[in-house]
Write an enzyme that holds these catalytic residues in place. Structure first.
Site, PDB file in Angstrom:
ATOM      1  N   ASP A 211      -7.026  22.422  20.791  1.00  0.00           N
ATOM      2  CA  ASP A 211      -5.830  21.960  21.481  1.00  0.00           C
ATOM      3  C   ASP A 211      -5.795  20.477  21.139  1.00  0.00           C
ATOM      4  O   ASP A 211      -6.523  19.678  21.717  1.00  0.00           O
ATOM      5  CB  ASP A 211      -5.976  22.158  22.993  1.00  0.00           C
ATOM      6  N   HIS A 212      -4.964  20.108  20.141  1.00  0.00           N
ATOM      7  CA  HIS A 212      -5.117  18.771  19.558  1.00  0.00           C
ATOM      8  C   HIS A 212      -4.879  17.667  20.589  1.00  0.00           C
ATOM      9  O   HIS A 212      -5.304  16.539  20.409  1.00  0.00           O
ATOM     10  CB  HIS A 212      -4.210  18.594  18.342  1.00  0.00           C
ATOM     11  N   LYS A 216      -6.892  13.335  21.662  1.00  0.00           N
ATOM     12  CA  LYS A 216      -6.276  12.010  21.805  1.00  0.00           C
ATOM     13  C   LYS A 216      -7.187  11.125  22.640  1.00  0.00           C
ATOM     14  O   LYS A 216      -7.705  11.543  23.671  1.00  0.00           O
ATOM     15  CB  LYS A 216      -4.903  12.134  22.491  1.00  0.00           C
ATOM     16  N   GLU A 250       9.244  15.542  25.768  1.00  0.00           N
ATOM     17  CA  GLU A 250       9.613  15.221  24.383  1.00  0.00           C
ATOM     18  C   GLU A 250      11.112  14.969  24.315  1.00  0.00           C
ATOM     19  O   GLU A 250      11.876  15.588  25.065  1.00  0.00           O
ATOM     20  CB  GLU A 250       9.279  16.392  23.464  1.00  0.00           C
ATOM     21  N   HIS A 274      -1.979  22.367  26.896  1.00  0.00           N
ATOM     22  CA  HIS A 274      -2.109  20.914  27.042  1.00  0.00           C
ATOM     23  C   HIS A 274      -2.129  20.478  28.507  1.00  0.00           C
ATOM     24  O   HIS A 274      -3.014  19.749  28.941  1.00  0.00           O
ATOM     25  CB  HIS A 274      -0.910  20.181  26.438  1.00  0.00           C
ATOM     26  N   LYS A 379      10.223  10.502  24.937  1.00  0.00           N
ATOM     27  CA  LYS A 379       8.913  11.125  24.706  1.00  0.00           C
ATOM     28  C   LYS A 379       7.891  10.387  25.540  1.00  0.00           C
ATOM     29  O   LYS A 379       7.721   9.170  25.377  1.00  0.00           O
ATOM     30  CB  LYS A 379       8.576  11.004  23.222  1.00  0.00           C
TER      31      LYS A 379
HETATM   32  P1  NDP Z   1       3.479  27.652   8.421  1.00  0.00           P
HETATM   33  O1  NDP Z   1       4.356  28.837   8.618  1.00  0.00           O
HETATM   34  O2  NDP Z   1       4.066  26.401   7.898  1.00  0.00           O
HETATM   35  O3  NDP Z   1       2.287  28.044   7.426  1.00  0.00           O
HETATM   36  C1  NDP Z   1       1.676  29.299   7.460  1.00  0.00           C
HETATM   37  C2  NDP Z   1       0.623  29.388   6.374  1.00  0.00           C
HETATM   38  O4  NDP Z   1      -0.006  30.674   6.443  1.00  0.00           O
HETATM   39  C3  NDP Z   1       1.196  29.266   4.972  1.00  0.00           C
HETATM   40  O5  NDP Z   1       0.260  28.574   4.183  1.00  0.00           O
HETATM   41  C4  NDP Z   1       1.281  30.722   4.511  1.00  0.00           C
HETATM   42  O6  NDP Z   1       1.115  30.858   3.125  1.00  0.00           O
HETATM   43  C5  NDP Z   1       0.053  31.293   5.165  1.00  0.00           C
HETATM   44  N1  NDP Z   1       0.185  32.757   5.330  1.00  0.00           N
HETATM   45  C6  NDP Z   1       0.904  33.427   6.248  1.00  0.00           C
HETATM   46  N2  NDP Z   1       0.713  34.749   6.101  1.00  0.00           N
HETATM   47  C7  NDP Z   1      -0.142  34.907   5.060  1.00  0.00           C
HETATM   48  C8  NDP Z   1      -0.745  36.034   4.433  1.00  0.00           C
HETATM   49  N3  NDP Z   1      -0.507  37.295   4.817  1.00  0.00           N
HETATM   50  N4  NDP Z   1      -1.588  35.826   3.411  1.00  0.00           N
HETATM   51  C9  NDP Z   1      -1.849  34.565   2.985  1.00  0.00           C
HETATM   52  N5  NDP Z   1      -1.316  33.456   3.538  1.00  0.00           N
HETATM   53  C10 NDP Z   1      -0.472  33.638   4.558  1.00  0.00           C
HETATM   54  O7  NDP Z   1       2.751  27.423   9.814  1.00  0.00           O
HETATM   55  P2  NDP Z   1       2.268  26.032  10.453  1.00  0.00           P
HETATM   56  O8  NDP Z   1       1.479  25.305   9.444  1.00  0.00           O
HETATM   57  O9  NDP Z   1       3.416  25.357  11.090  1.00  0.00           O
HETATM   58  O10 NDP Z   1       1.350  26.521  11.655  1.00  0.00           O
HETATM   59  C11 NDP Z   1       0.047  27.045  11.454  1.00  0.00           C
HETATM   60  C12 NDP Z   1      -0.657  27.178  12.790  1.00  0.00           C
HETATM   61  O11 NDP Z   1      -0.801  25.899  13.375  1.00  0.00           O
HETATM   62  C13 NDP Z   1       0.093  28.020  13.819  1.00  0.00           C
HETATM   63  O12 NDP Z   1      -0.857  28.731  14.569  1.00  0.00           O
HETATM   64  C14 NDP Z   1       0.785  27.004  14.700  1.00  0.00           C
HETATM   65  O13 NDP Z   1       0.982  27.498  16.010  1.00  0.00           O
HETATM   66  C15 NDP Z   1      -0.252  25.892  14.700  1.00  0.00           C
HETATM   67  N6  NDP Z   1       0.306  24.572  14.967  1.00  0.00           N
HETATM   68  C16 NDP Z   1       1.237  24.030  14.117  1.00  0.00           C
HETATM   69  C17 NDP Z   1       1.744  22.772  14.367  1.00  0.00           C
HETATM   70  C18 NDP Z   1       2.710  22.130  13.427  1.00  0.00           C
HETATM   71  O14 NDP Z   1       3.078  20.975  13.706  1.00  0.00           O
HETATM   72  N7  NDP Z   1       3.114  22.773  12.356  1.00  0.00           N
HETATM   73  C19 NDP Z   1       1.329  21.991  15.560  1.00  0.00           C
HETATM   74  C20 NDP Z   1       0.320  22.624  16.367  1.00  0.00           C
HETATM   75  C21 NDP Z   1      -0.146  23.876  16.063  1.00  0.00           C
HETATM   76  P3  NDP Z   1       2.324  31.020   2.092  1.00  0.00           P
HETATM   77  O15 NDP Z   1       3.454  30.184   2.626  1.00  0.00           O
HETATM   78  O16 NDP Z   1       1.736  30.466   0.849  1.00  0.00           O
HETATM   79  O17 NDP Z   1       2.671  32.440   2.064  1.00  0.00           O
END
Ligand code: NDP
Length: 519
Positions: A211-212, A216, A250, A274, A379
């Site tokens: 939980d980022h 902080k 926010e 959070h 925010k």
């Molecule tokens: P994205 O949708 O941007 O990225 C998902 C990633 O998972 C991509 O690299 C995708 O690869 C990969 N992926 C999904 N399904 C498959 C599969 N079957 N096989 C291989 N690769 C797969 O998500 P986020 O980065 O936004 O979020 C990731 C996690 O972090 C989530 O749990 C989210 O809740 C958490 N999070 C995100 C925040 C943010 O600011 N983004 C903030 C806090 C938490 P490809 O696209 O190459 O298929």
């Protein structure tokens, strides 16, 4: 004012900035290979990769380090290195650009596996990759899995790790740990189902539920404020505290995350993790030591003392809202229902407020007010402890309001602590007015704390679980909010949208508390 003569001297007799006294460079992490599942995604490029690069720049990563990207998008190792360089360029702060020899040597530790989480062979390839890294980079058999993927694929990845013999029991050389992004489940049942899968493969001491918010600096400082000082603890209880408000507001909307947010809402997205974690830090008893489990035991006890509300009480202890169109920083913005991927009649809440009570000796009768929302006036994340009013009025003209003392722990965007107290206005009359003693970390230490992901990644590589959430607390947090989720999901709110973007939130929150601190 700090006395310059108290400033620590460096070896050659030169004095260092006294404001920075006590700030040490961080401990180096264990050697390891870290694999990022989801390395082509948003979180990796914006947060995780810049954090790893910053750890390299600060000398916290050991020489025995390697990073493996694992996702579906096709990259060769070299293409992935180029991609990483571009993303660091775009997202790392100025002054930490990837260049020169340091970048070249770092880039050699980066590799990529084009993979599908459903293919066992890709996980077997990963296993070979780890073994090669151990030989090539001296990563010592230590493996860190980071699940930066949609939560729907967490169970599948963990199961594949087991089937590919990548679980801790099959690693005799070093440690094996897993970092799991939030959310851990989308409700109590799914969290329990995920935990069942996790515990088949990993022991609790191998699991780092992130939980980022907890990374902080001002969040960590809540404990230091309470337990490294003597003046707060004697009054930190029902005898002196009138109420506690915890706000995480926010001004941004849901951006391009409509399809995620439609199934989440403010209660799941912010309060369950959070905000409840902040409550635990404010309300917990002093731990017997600063050991991770000693602290996590106390947080668990706080959650155990909160009874989940009865369904019939939800309407009186919880308020929800959804933003309509409005104005943010002078610009018109659409309402939630006008955002991409949101249903035109959506019932999802973008604002949630709760009144909770902690039924224990310290806090009985003290209301804890929690609120979180999107598209609010600004925010801000803060905790406000309001103390009881004075028992008898001696000072002030009859028109002066004598406000109760208030301690404000500022988390975002300002980081610090402020104390509001009453003072006599200079002059012949005895007017009384509120004033603030205000401490800010930036100016107080001449140092800006590193982003939360840097701290948390380094902790996971060192094996320090203090800032990660233990399963028993996650489960209780879901139990606490489940009745509210049930009621809100089963009753449509026909007043939605009930607050304008850029406002203080819905009027329904005022039924819980009239004196919310102004955003
Ligand atoms: P994205 O949708 O941007 O990225 C998902 C990633 O998972 C991509 O690299 C995708 O690869 C990969 N992926 C999904 N399904 C498959 C599969 N079957 N096989 C291989 N690769 C797969 O998500 P986020 O980065 O936004 O979020 C990731 C996690 O972090 C989530 O749990 C989210 O809740 C958490 N999070 C995100 C925040 C943010 O600011 N983004 C903030 C806090 C938490 P490809 O696209 O190459 O298929």
């Amino acid at each position: 004012m700090l006395d310059a003569s108290l400033a620590p001297a460096t070896g050659d007799g030169e004095r260092v900035n006294p404001l920075r006294a006590g700030i040490e460079s961080d401990r180096i992490t264990d050697p390891c290979s870290i694999v990022f599942f989801g390395a082509s995604g948003d979180l990796f490029k914006r947060m995780l990769l810049p954090a790893i690069w910053a750890l390299r720049l600060r000398g916290i990563l050991p020489s025995g380090f390697a990073l493996i990207g694992f996702a579906r998008t096709k990259y060769s190792d070299q293409e992935f290195r180029d991609y990483c360089r571009q993303q660091i360029d775009a997202f790392a702060p100025d002054g930490s650009k990837p260049q020169g020899e340091l970048w070249e040597s770092f880039a050699q530790c980066l590799s990529y596996i084009t993979a599908d989480f459903k293919q066992l062979t890709h996980f077997q390839e990963l296993r070979k990759h780890f073994e090669e890294n151990d030989k090539r980079f001296g990563t010592g058999g230590n493996r860190l899995f980071y699940l930066a993927t949609p939560p729907s694929v967490f169970p599948g990845i963990i199961e594949m790790l087991r089937r590919a013999n990548l679980d801790p029991r099959n690693n005799e050389q070093g440690w094996t740990r897993v970092v799991i992004e939030k959310p851990f489940g989308t409700d109590l049942a799914s969290a329990r189902a995920l935990q069942k899968i996790v515990q088949r493969v990993f022991g609790e001491h191998d699991v780092y539920r992130i939980d980022h918010y907890l990374g902080k600096e001002p969040v960590q400082d809540i404990m230091a404020l309470r337990f490294a000082n003597t003046i707060f603890e004697p009054i930190w209880n029902r005898n002196y505290v009138q109420s506690v408000q915890i706000t995480s507001a926010e001004s941004i909307g849901i951006e391009d995350r409509g399809s995620y947010y439609e199934n989440a809402g403010a209660l799941r997205d912010m309060i369950q993790n959070h905000v409840l974690n902040l409550l635990a830090l404010v309300a917990m008893e002093p731990p017997v030591s600063s050991d991770a489990d000693a602290i996590r035991n106390e947080k668990f006890k706080v959650f155990s003392a909160i009874a989940p509300p009865r369904h019939e009480d939800v309407m009186s202890m919880a308020a929800r809202g959804q933003y309509g169109p409005g104005i943010i920083e002078g610009a018109k913005v659409p309402g939630y229902r006008g955002e991409p991927d949101v249903a035109p009649q959506s019932n999802t809440e973008t604002f949630a407020a709760l009144r909770m009570s902690i039924d224990n000796w310290r806090w009985a009768g003290v209301p804890f007010y929690l609120r979180s929302g999107k598209r609010l006036a600004r925010k801000i994340s803060e905790i406000v402890v309001t103390f009881k009013p004075i028992p008898h009025r001696l000072y002030g003209e009859s028109t002066d309001a004598i406000e109760p003392n208030m301690l404000v722990i500022k988390i975002e965007p300002d980081e610090g602590v402020a104390l509001r107290f009453e003072a006599k206005v200079p002059g012949p009359k005895s007017h009384i007015r509120s004033v603030f003693m205000d401490f800010n970390y930036g100016t107080g230490f001449g140092f800006h704390s590193p982003p939360a992901y840097e701290r948390l990644l380094a902790d996971a590589m060192r094996g320090d679980q203090t800032l990660f959430t233990r399963w028993d607390a996650v489960e209780l947090a879901w139990e606490i909010i489940t009745p509210v989720l049930d009621v809100w999901e089963n009753t449509k709110d026909f007043t939605f949208p009930n607050y304008a973007a850029g406002s203080q939130g819905p009027d329904t929150a005022l039924q819980l508390l009239a004196e919310w601190r102004r955003l």
